[in-house]
Motif scaffolding. Structure first.
Motif, PDB file in Angstrom:
ATOM      1  N   GLU A  82      41.071  33.711  47.960  1.00  0.00           N
ATOM      2  CA  GLU A  82      40.758  32.299  47.708  1.00  0.00           C
ATOM      3  C   GLU A  82      39.338  31.952  48.137  1.00  0.00           C
ATOM      4  N   ASP A  86      47.675  35.947  40.945  1.00  0.00           N
ATOM      5  CA  ASP A  86      48.180  34.630  41.363  1.00  0.00           C
ATOM      6  C   ASP A  86      47.040  33.657  41.630  1.00  0.00           C
ATOM      7  N   THR A 115      45.296  32.704  38.371  1.00  0.00           N
ATOM      8  CA  THR A 115      46.130  31.762  37.616  1.00  0.00           C
ATOM      9  C   THR A 115      46.038  30.358  38.200  1.00  0.00           C
ATOM     10  N   GLU A 116      46.043  30.264  39.529  1.00  0.00           N
ATOM     11  CA  GLU A 116      45.905  28.949  40.177  1.00  0.00           C
ATOM     12  C   GLU A 116      44.566  28.292  39.804  1.00  0.00           C
ATOM     13  N   ARG A 117      43.510  29.089  39.806  1.00  0.00           N
ATOM     14  CA  ARG A 117      42.178  28.537  39.490  1.00  0.00           C
ATOM     15  C   ARG A 117      42.062  28.143  38.023  1.00  0.00           C
TER      16      ARG A 117
END
Length: 95
Positions: free
Chosen positions: A28, A88, A91-93
């Motif tokens: 992150e 993951d 995909t979140e970004r």
């Protein structure tokens, strides 16, 4: 604390689970470009190990049930966990 595992594969799976929180936090913190590089590198590693596993299963059909192949199976599982962590976060970004 000593932890006992039935196989190397089980140990690798547990390692993947245990490091995911730390791994995702590190991912992150990366820029979008570096995160993409991490995903690509992890995907390439997984695909290489998965290819080794596929060849092993072709040569030794019961490899999944044999202890001498548990290390390779475990490495495949660990590589999948690392790739999935990067996926993951991507995909979140992108979500």
């Amino acid at each position: 604390m000593a932890v006992e595992f039935e196989s190397l594969q089980e140990a690798a799976q547990e390692l993947g689970d245990d490091i995911s929180t730390h791994d995702k936090a590190g991912l992150e913190a990366l820029s979008d470009a570096h995160l993409r590089e991490q995903y690509d590198a992890r995907d390439e590693l997984y695909e290489f190990i998965d290819g080794l596993w596929d060849k092993t299963k072709a040569d030794v059909p019961d490899a999944g049930a044999r202890d001498e192949y548990a290390g390779l199976a475990g490495l495949r599982d660990l590589a999948a966990a690392l790739r999935n962590n990067a996926s993951d976060i991507l995909t979140e970004r992108e979500g």
